[in-house]
Design a protein around this motif. Sequence first.
Motif, PDB file in Angstrom:
ATOM      1  N   MET A 311       0.692  48.954  37.976  1.00 15.70           N
ATOM      2  CA  MET A 311      -0.683  48.494  37.795  1.00 15.70           C
ATOM      3  C   MET A 311      -0.656  46.983  37.583  1.00 15.70           C
ATOM      4  SD  MET A 311      -3.225  50.774  37.366  1.00 15.70           S
ATOM      5  CE  MET A 311      -4.240  50.294  35.987  1.00 15.70           C
ATOM      6  N   PRO A 312      -1.513  46.219  38.252  1.00 22.24           N
ATOM      7  CA  PRO A 312      -1.501  44.781  38.011  1.00 22.24           C
ATOM      8  C   PRO A 312      -1.957  44.464  36.587  1.00 22.24           C
ATOM      9  CG  PRO A 312      -3.343  45.378  39.418  1.00 22.24           C
ATOM     10  CD  PRO A 312      -2.527  46.621  39.249  1.00 22.24           C
ATOM     11  N   ARG A 313      -1.312  43.465  35.979  1.00 20.13           N
ATOM     12  CA  ARG A 313      -1.676  43.087  34.608  1.00 20.13           C
ATOM     13  C   ARG A 313      -2.609  41.894  34.644  1.00 20.13           C
ATOM     14  NH1 ARG A 313       2.941  43.420  30.223  1.00 20.13           N
ATOM     15  NH2 ARG A 313       1.251  42.340  29.213  1.00 20.13           N
ATOM     16  N   ARG A 314      -3.604  41.914  33.775  1.00 19.18           N
ATOM     17  CA  ARG A 314      -4.511  40.764  33.650  1.00 19.18           C
ATOM     18  C   ARG A 314      -4.517  40.372  32.187  1.00 19.18           C
ATOM     19  NH1 ARG A 314      -7.139  42.805  38.728  1.00 19.18           N
ATOM     20  NH2 ARG A 314      -5.419  41.903  39.880  1.00 19.18           N
ATOM     21  N   MET A 315      -4.065  39.151  31.916  1.00 21.62           N
ATOM     22  CA  MET A 315      -4.060  38.703  30.524  1.00 21.62           C
ATOM     23  C   MET A 315      -4.745  37.351  30.427  1.00 21.62           C
ATOM     24  SD  MET A 315      -0.343  39.832  29.212  1.00 21.62           S
ATOM     25  CE  MET A 315      -0.456  38.842  27.760  1.00 21.62           C
ATOM     26  N   ALA A 316      -5.471  37.142  29.347  1.00 19.75           N
ATOM     27  CA  ALA A 316      -6.155  35.857  29.181  1.00 19.75           C
ATOM     28  C   ALA A 316      -6.066  35.427  27.724  1.00 19.75           C
ATOM     29  CB  ALA A 316      -7.613  35.976  29.607  1.00 19.75           C
ATOM     30  N   THR A 317      -5.722  34.168  27.501  1.00 18.54           N
ATOM     31  CA  THR A 317      -5.713  33.600  26.152  1.00 18.54           C
ATOM     32  C   THR A 317      -6.804  32.534  26.105  1.00 18.54           C
ATOM     33  OG1 THR A 317      -3.334  33.866  26.233  1.00 18.54           O
ATOM     34  CG2 THR A 317      -4.201  32.571  24.411  1.00 18.54           C
ATOM     35  N   GLY A 318      -7.705  32.658  25.147  1.00 15.42           N
ATOM     36  CA  GLY A 318      -8.786  31.675  25.019  1.00 15.42           C
ATOM     37  C   GLY A 318      -9.906  31.893  26.017  1.00 15.42           C
ATOM     38  N   TYR A 319      -9.865  33.020  26.728  1.00  9.82           N
ATOM     39  CA  TYR A 319     -10.902  33.310  27.717  1.00  9.82           C
ATOM     40  C   TYR A 319     -11.074  34.829  27.748  1.00  9.82           C
ATOM     41  CZ  TYR A 319     -13.551  33.009  32.058  1.00  9.82           C
ATOM     42  OH  TYR A 319     -14.546  33.080  32.979  1.00  9.82           O
ATOM     43  N   ASP A 320     -12.292  35.271  28.030  1.00  8.24           N
ATOM     44  CA  ASP A 320     -12.572  36.708  28.009  1.00  8.24           C
ATOM     45  C   ASP A 320     -11.871  37.410  29.182  1.00  8.24           C
ATOM     46  OD1 ASP A 320     -13.634  39.200  27.733  1.00  8.24           O
ATOM     47  OD2 ASP A 320     -15.613  38.677  28.518  1.00  8.24           O
ATOM     48  N   VAL A 321     -11.032  38.373  28.864  1.00  7.69           N
ATOM     49  CA  VAL A 321     -10.225  39.007  29.909  1.00  7.69           C
ATOM     50  C   VAL A 321     -11.101  39.833  30.862  1.00  7.69           C
ATOM     51  CG1 VAL A 321      -9.574  41.092  28.627  1.00  7.69           C
ATOM     52  CG2 VAL A 321      -8.012  40.147  30.306  1.00  7.69           C
ATOM     53  N   ASN A 322     -12.205  40.357  30.357  1.00  4.50           N
ATOM     54  CA  ASN A 322     -13.099  41.126  31.239  1.00  4.50           C
ATOM     55  C   ASN A 322     -13.772  40.221  32.265  1.00  4.50           C
ATOM     56  OD1 ASN A 322     -12.615  43.580  29.985  1.00  4.50           O
ATOM     57  ND2 ASN A 322     -14.043  43.054  28.348  1.00  4.50           N
ATOM     58  N   ARG A 323     -14.130  39.035  31.797  1.00  2.00           N
ATOM     59  CA  ARG A 323     -14.733  38.056  32.701  1.00  2.00           C
ATOM     60  C   ARG A 323     -13.698  37.638  33.760  1.00  2.00           C
ATOM     61  NH1 ARG A 323     -20.028  36.742  33.387  1.00  2.00           N
ATOM     62  NH2 ARG A 323     -20.047  34.946  34.753  1.00  2.00           N
ATOM     63  N   ALA A 324     -12.446  37.485  33.323  1.00  2.00           N
ATOM     64  CA  ALA A 324     -11.383  37.105  34.249  1.00  2.00           C
ATOM     65  C   ALA A 324     -11.192  38.188  35.304  1.00  2.00           C
ATOM     66  CB  ALA A 324     -10.082  36.865  33.489  1.00  2.00           C
ATOM     67  N   THR A 325     -11.230  39.447  34.895  1.00  2.00           N
ATOM     68  CA  THR A 325     -11.064  40.559  35.823  1.00  2.00           C
ATOM     69  C   THR A 325     -12.184  40.555  36.857  1.00  2.00           C
ATOM     70  OG1 THR A 325     -10.165  41.762  33.964  1.00  2.00           O
ATOM     71  CG2 THR A 325     -10.660  43.064  35.894  1.00  2.00           C
ATOM     72  N   LEU A 326     -13.390  40.263  36.382  1.00  2.00           N
ATOM     73  CA  LEU A 326     -14.545  40.193  37.290  1.00  2.00           C
ATOM     74  C   LEU A 326     -14.350  39.080  38.330  1.00  2.00           C
ATOM     75  CD1 LEU A 326     -18.130  40.406  35.967  1.00  2.00           C
ATOM     76  CD2 LEU A 326     -17.576  38.510  37.432  1.00  2.00           C
ATOM     77  N   LEU A 327     -13.874  37.917  37.868  1.00  2.00           N
ATOM     78  CA  LEU A 327     -13.666  36.799  38.795  1.00  2.00           C
ATOM     79  C   LEU A 327     -12.571  37.133  39.814  1.00  2.00           C
ATOM     80  CD1 LEU A 327     -13.901  33.824  36.281  1.00  2.00           C
ATOM     81  CD2 LEU A 327     -15.561  34.462  38.024  1.00  2.00           C
ATOM     82  N   ILE A 328     -11.560  37.862  39.359  1.00  2.00           N
ATOM     83  CA  ILE A 328     -10.479  38.257  40.271  1.00  2.00           C
ATOM     84  C   ILE A 328     -11.045  39.185  41.353  1.00  2.00           C
ATOM     85  CG2 ILE A 328      -8.346  39.633  40.399  1.00  2.00           C
ATOM     86  CD1 ILE A 328      -7.699  38.417  37.592  1.00  2.00           C
ATOM     87  N   ALA A 329     -11.949  40.082  40.951  1.00  2.00           N
ATOM     88  CA  ALA A 329     -12.574  40.986  41.919  1.00  2.00           C
ATOM     89  C   ALA A 329     -13.410  40.201  42.930  1.00  2.00           C
ATOM     90  CB  ALA A 329     -13.444  42.010  41.186  1.00  2.00           C
ATOM     91  N   VAL A 330     -14.133  39.186  42.448  1.00  2.00           N
ATOM     92  CA  VAL A 330     -14.943  38.367  43.355  1.00  2.00           C
ATOM     93  C   VAL A 330     -14.031  37.604  44.320  1.00  2.00           C
ATOM     94  CG1 VAL A 330     -16.616  36.473  43.485  1.00  2.00           C
ATOM     95  CG2 VAL A 330     -16.838  38.178  41.703  1.00  2.00           C
TER      96      VAL A 330
END
Length: 442
Positions: A311-330
């Motif tokens: 499974m691909p890992r998505r990690m974020a420090t200092g930023y919302d990881v859910n928002r990052a996942t959304l941007l990755i999808a876009v």
Amino acid sequence: MSKTDFQCTACGYQSPRWVGRCPACGNWDSFVAAKAVSNRKSAREGSALHSLTEVAAEDARLPTGITEFDRVLGGGVVPGSLVLIGGDPGIGKSTLLLQTAECLCGRGTVLYATGEESARQVSLRAKRLGIRGANIYIASETDVDVIKEHIASLNPAAVIIDSIQTTSRSQVQAVPGSVAQVRECAAEFQQVAKGTETPVFLIGHVTKDGILAGPRLLEHAVDVVLYLEGDRHHNYRILRGVKNRFGATDEIGVFEMREEGLVDVPNPSALFHGARQEEAVVGSVVVPTLQGTRPLLVEVQALVSANPYGMPRRMATGYDVNRATLLIAVLDKKVGLKLGHCDTYINAVGGVKITEPAADLAVAVAVASSYREAAVLPGTVVVGEVGLTGEVRPVNALNARLKEAAKLGFRRAVVCAAREVQDYLETVQVDTLGDALEAALE
Ligand SMILES: Nc1ncnc2c1ncn2[C@@H]1O[C@H](COP(=O)(O)OP(=O)(O)OP(=O)(O)O)[C@@H](O)[C@H]1O
Ligand SMILES: [Mg+2]
């Protein structure tokens, strides 16, 4: 006996019969026979009606004398207010409030009640911080009623409680730090603050997840909630407003932790964007964020690495990881970057937390930069909100952000389309994420 005969010592839940496990908090063996818990006087005694116009309401804030602290409070502390300061262990809460005590003691005495440290330990810290403070009185005390007696006899200009989780009332049959005790003690301090017009600062512990320990109600019961944050490995500390009945909540104060205590950082922008703006670095983008009324340039870094197996890992420090996942999808769907088999790591440099959507475009560009191994053009900042259809949306106060970027030597900006952009630097206005990548990457 009243109808409810037993009470949980951890959370205050009441039950008509003894139970082994508290149905509210799940603690075992925490039920004891309840005595009359609260003997607080009714607020109705002597209460009178006032017309709104006859209540004197001059804005008499007391400046704490610490510029960054005052900025977050909205210009100073309002008399009679209850201010809660939370933060990770060892982040510098006691240091900040001891320094505040020193600044406020010119206006009268300051009571510093500590249940965490002995008076000697507090005085050792005061010595290190260069605080003489003849007007600061230390009480090594955890009983709220005794602290209230000290307040009555001292009539201080400010009260500091270090920390709310160590205080207790003997009438409440619960351990210090439990929901029942914290709630009761906070209510007592609220009454004292309002009754005597004295500002009361409470230090609060945070849980592993970074939220204030104790009941959620604690945040409702106080007037101001501030968090002292920072990366333990960096010397910078950020004081962030979460709730403020008397000011804006999006202001931040920035301090540097030194041996002599927390020192104001009046111009923090230069700290968080790194010194590499003239180099072409893959996966690094600078974004002009807005913290309250103050623009702050922050470097966002991303690392994308192939992970063909799991499974691909998505990690974020200092930023919302859910928002990052959304941007990755876009990025995947609208720009065609195949990020589905890649791990993605995102980091806001220097322990800053970015919460505003204006940083979306910078995060997306950083991810694309790392994926394509193409650096962002040197001297470029990126700002804009990204929508689900891959469009770049406008952000507020764009000119203030660009002005700050130009001041710090940036020459180019990739921004959302806006009506009036002043020419502090060369701007490229984009409508879609695809255009932004074209404009920003080498
Ligand atoms: N001699 C020193 N030089 C520089 N920094 C120091 C020194 N001594 C302590 N510090 C800093 O002060 C911090 C501790 O500050 P303080 O005790 O105010 O934190 P706190 O948030 O009140 O902690 P706690 O949750 O344990 O009460 C340390 O983590 C360290 O960063
Ligand atoms: Mg402390």
